[in-house]
Design a protein around this motif. Sequence first.
Motif, PDB file in Angstrom:
ATOM      1  N   PHE A  67     -17.424   1.572  -9.922  1.00 65.38           N
ATOM      2  CA  PHE A  67     -16.479   0.588  -9.394  1.00 65.38           C
ATOM      3  C   PHE A  67     -15.062   0.975  -9.812  1.00 65.38           C
ATOM      4  O   PHE A  67     -14.832   1.344 -10.967  1.00 65.38           O
ATOM      5  CB  PHE A  67     -16.775  -0.813  -9.943  1.00 65.38           C
ATOM      6  N   ARG A  68     -14.122   0.869  -8.891  1.00 72.41           N
ATOM      7  CA  ARG A  68     -12.702   1.058  -9.206  1.00 72.41           C
ATOM      8  C   ARG A  68     -11.903  -0.054  -8.533  1.00 72.41           C
ATOM      9  O   ARG A  68     -12.334  -0.596  -7.518  1.00 72.41           O
ATOM     10  CB  ARG A  68     -12.199   2.426  -8.733  1.00 72.41           C
ATOM     11  N   ALA A  69     -10.742  -0.380  -9.093  1.00 72.30           N
ATOM     12  CA  ALA A  69      -9.962  -1.499  -8.553  1.00 72.30           C
ATOM     13  C   ALA A  69      -8.484  -1.157  -8.476  1.00 72.30           C
ATOM     14  O   ALA A  69      -7.960  -0.379  -9.283  1.00 72.30           O
ATOM     15  CB  ALA A  69     -10.162  -2.741  -9.413  1.00 72.30           C
ATOM     16  N   PHE A  70      -7.825  -1.770  -7.494  1.00 74.44           N
ATOM     17  CA  PHE A  70      -6.403  -1.552  -7.265  1.00 74.44           C
ATOM     18  C   PHE A  70      -5.762  -2.866  -6.824  1.00 74.44           C
ATOM     19  O   PHE A  70      -6.432  -3.743  -6.282  1.00 74.44           O
ATOM     20  CB  PHE A  70      -6.185  -0.484  -6.187  1.00 74.44           C
ATOM     21  N   ILE A  71      -4.469  -2.975  -7.060  1.00 75.49           N
ATOM     22  CA  ILE A  71      -3.703  -4.121  -6.574  1.00 75.49           C
ATOM     23  C   ILE A  71      -2.789  -3.626  -5.461  1.00 75.49           C
ATOM     24  O   ILE A  71      -2.022  -2.677  -5.663  1.00 75.49           O
ATOM     25  CB  ILE A  71      -2.871  -4.763  -7.700  1.00 75.49           C
ATOM     26  N   GLU A  72      -2.903  -4.241  -4.287  1.00 72.62           N
ATOM     27  CA  GLU A  72      -2.039  -3.901  -3.161  1.00 72.62           C
ATOM     28  C   GLU A  72      -0.951  -4.963  -3.035  1.00 72.62           C
ATOM     29  O   GLU A  72      -1.239  -6.134  -2.788  1.00 72.62           O
ATOM     30  CB  GLU A  72      -2.846  -3.816  -1.866  1.00 72.62           C
ATOM     31  N   LEU A  73       0.301  -4.548  -3.228  1.00 72.01           N
ATOM     32  CA  LEU A  73       1.414  -5.491  -3.241  1.00 72.01           C
ATOM     33  C   LEU A  73       1.858  -5.913  -1.846  1.00 72.01           C
ATOM     34  O   LEU A  73       2.409  -7.004  -1.674  1.00 72.01           O
ATOM     35  CB  LEU A  73       2.597  -4.884  -4.005  1.00 72.01           C
ATOM     36  N   GLU A  74       1.640  -5.061  -0.848  1.00 73.70           N
ATOM     37  CA  GLU A  74       1.975  -5.436   0.529  1.00 73.70           C
ATOM     38  C   GLU A  74       0.942  -6.445   1.011  1.00 73.70           C
ATOM     39  O   GLU A  74      -0.243  -6.146   1.075  1.00 73.70           O
ATOM     40  CB  GLU A  74       1.974  -4.207   1.440  1.00 73.70           C
ATOM     41  N   GLN A  75       1.418  -7.649   1.345  1.00 74.49           N
ATOM     42  CA  GLN A  75       0.482  -8.705   1.709  1.00 74.49           C
ATOM     43  C   GLN A  75      -0.116  -8.468   3.085  1.00 74.49           C
ATOM     44  O   GLN A  75       0.585  -8.111   4.028  1.00 74.49           O
ATOM     45  CB  GLN A  75       1.188 -10.061   1.691  1.00 74.49           C
ATOM     46  N   GLY A  76      -1.419  -8.657   3.189  1.00 75.82           N
ATOM     47  CA  GLY A  76      -2.089  -8.540   4.479  1.00 75.82           C
ATOM     48  C   GLY A  76      -3.402  -7.801   4.365  1.00 75.82           C
ATOM     49  O   GLY A  76      -3.522  -6.815   3.633  1.00 75.82           O
ATOM     50  N   SER A  77      -4.388  -8.282   5.106  1.00 78.26           N
ATOM     51  CA  SER A  77      -5.716  -7.682   5.077  1.00 78.26           C
ATOM     52  C   SER A  77      -5.692  -6.209   5.460  1.00 78.26           C
ATOM     53  O   SER A  77      -6.363  -5.380   4.840  1.00 78.26           O
ATOM     54  CB  SER A  77      -6.641  -8.452   6.031  1.00 78.26           C
ATOM     55  N   SER A  78      -4.908  -5.861   6.476  1.00 76.81           N
ATOM     56  CA  SER A  78      -4.862  -4.467   6.929  1.00 76.81           C
ATOM     57  C   SER A  78      -4.235  -3.555   5.878  1.00 76.81           C
ATOM     58  O   SER A  78      -4.688  -2.424   5.674  1.00 76.81           O
ATOM     59  CB  SER A  78      -4.088  -4.366   8.245  1.00 76.81           C
ATOM     60  N   HIS A  79      -3.183  -4.032   5.215  1.00 77.50           N
ATOM     61  CA  HIS A  79      -2.581  -3.251   4.128  1.00 77.50           C
ATOM     62  C   HIS A  79      -3.622  -2.989   3.039  1.00 77.50           C
ATOM     63  O   HIS A  79      -3.736  -1.869   2.520  1.00 77.50           O
ATOM     64  CB  HIS A  79      -1.396  -4.008   3.520  1.00 77.50           C
ATOM     65  N   ALA A  80      -4.376  -4.032   2.687  1.00 71.38           N
ATOM     66  CA  ALA A  80      -5.365  -3.915   1.615  1.00 71.38           C
ATOM     67  C   ALA A  80      -6.500  -2.962   2.005  1.00 71.38           C
ATOM     68  O   ALA A  80      -6.937  -2.131   1.203  1.00 71.38           O
ATOM     69  CB  ALA A  80      -5.922  -5.292   1.272  1.00 71.38           C
ATOM     70  N   LYS A  81      -6.974  -3.073   3.232  1.00 68.51           N
ATOM     71  CA  LYS A  81      -8.060  -2.201   3.686  1.00 68.51           C
ATOM     72  C   LYS A  81      -7.616  -0.743   3.728  1.00 68.51           C
ATOM     73  O   LYS A  81      -8.361   0.162   3.331  1.00 68.51           O
ATOM     74  CB  LYS A  81      -8.551  -2.656   5.063  1.00 68.51           C
ATOM     75  N   ASN A  82      -6.416  -0.514   4.221  1.00 68.45           N
ATOM     76  CA  ASN A  82      -5.902   0.858   4.265  1.00 68.45           C
ATOM     77  C   ASN A  82      -5.704   1.419   2.858  1.00 68.45           C
ATOM     78  O   ASN A  82      -5.931   2.607   2.615  1.00 68.45           O
ATOM     79  CB  ASN A  82      -4.583   0.906   5.032  1.00 68.45           C
TER      80      ASN A  82
END
Length: 305
Positions: A67-82
Amino acid sequence: METKPEKIMISVVVCTYNRCDVLALCLDSLANQTLDKNLYEVIIVNNNSNDNTEEIIKKYIAKNNNFRAFIELEQGSSHAKNRGAKESNGEYLAFIDDDGKAFPDWIEKMKKFIDTHPDVCAFGGPYVGISSKYIPFWFPKDYGSWSLGNYEKKINFPKEWLSGSNMVFKKDIFWEVGGFDVKKGPIGKSFSYGEDTFLLYKLNNNRISIWYTPEVKIYHLTAEHKLAFNWIFKSGYNAGKVDEMIFNHKHSLFYYIILFKFHVFKYGIKLVDLKKFGENIYRLFHTLSYDVGMIVNKVKEKYEN
């Protein structure tokens, strides 16, 4: 930090935003898969949650080496998935929603399909709805579940599609068509559809076949707010609006108004069947909401041009 396996076949991407109450169910199911953990990894992307999401993620990272984890600061499902796709090491990308629960052999069945269909670059499977609340009697019996049947097949897009909560792509093809469109899909608390459908649309336009397999199954939580009457309007309206936006149908506004009237007649006449009265009420209002969404987008398009 643990050394990553040299050869990972599948990267499972889970994106989450302020749903710590259901996230653990999803991560539990991914931690207890039947497939060898050296063959898959789980990428968790926290999209700026301000609840206890980060604490839950840390617990699973500590217990699971893959398992690995990251925080995506750009809000939005597509930003997070990419972001999840960019951080992945696998040859294939598998997407599951944070309110999904994978069957124990979900990834193993995924690998089996890949092994027997090496030329298929996009596929997905069904989901079975689960709910802690009573589903209203007038909702369809299969409400919360989705399937294209019991046999694997190449889908006939756009008449058929895949669920965004259970889809798999070969990573190089995913990026070849540009990944998820960051202008589509939910952003924070705002509700919208479209990022998954538009990705399938781009694949189809590039003559990339899309397949369905009933073996790659997950459970999907039917949230309490989706059991409310206003959800029928909200979900139908947004689906119609987004579909018209993506497919850019060449029909006139007059055509959509006639279609709306036709659906009033088609589903309205079914209300005489008292045994299915509630279910037909649901289908009537959901379909009309979808039509209204298409009409609104067509009017908007007309005045913007």
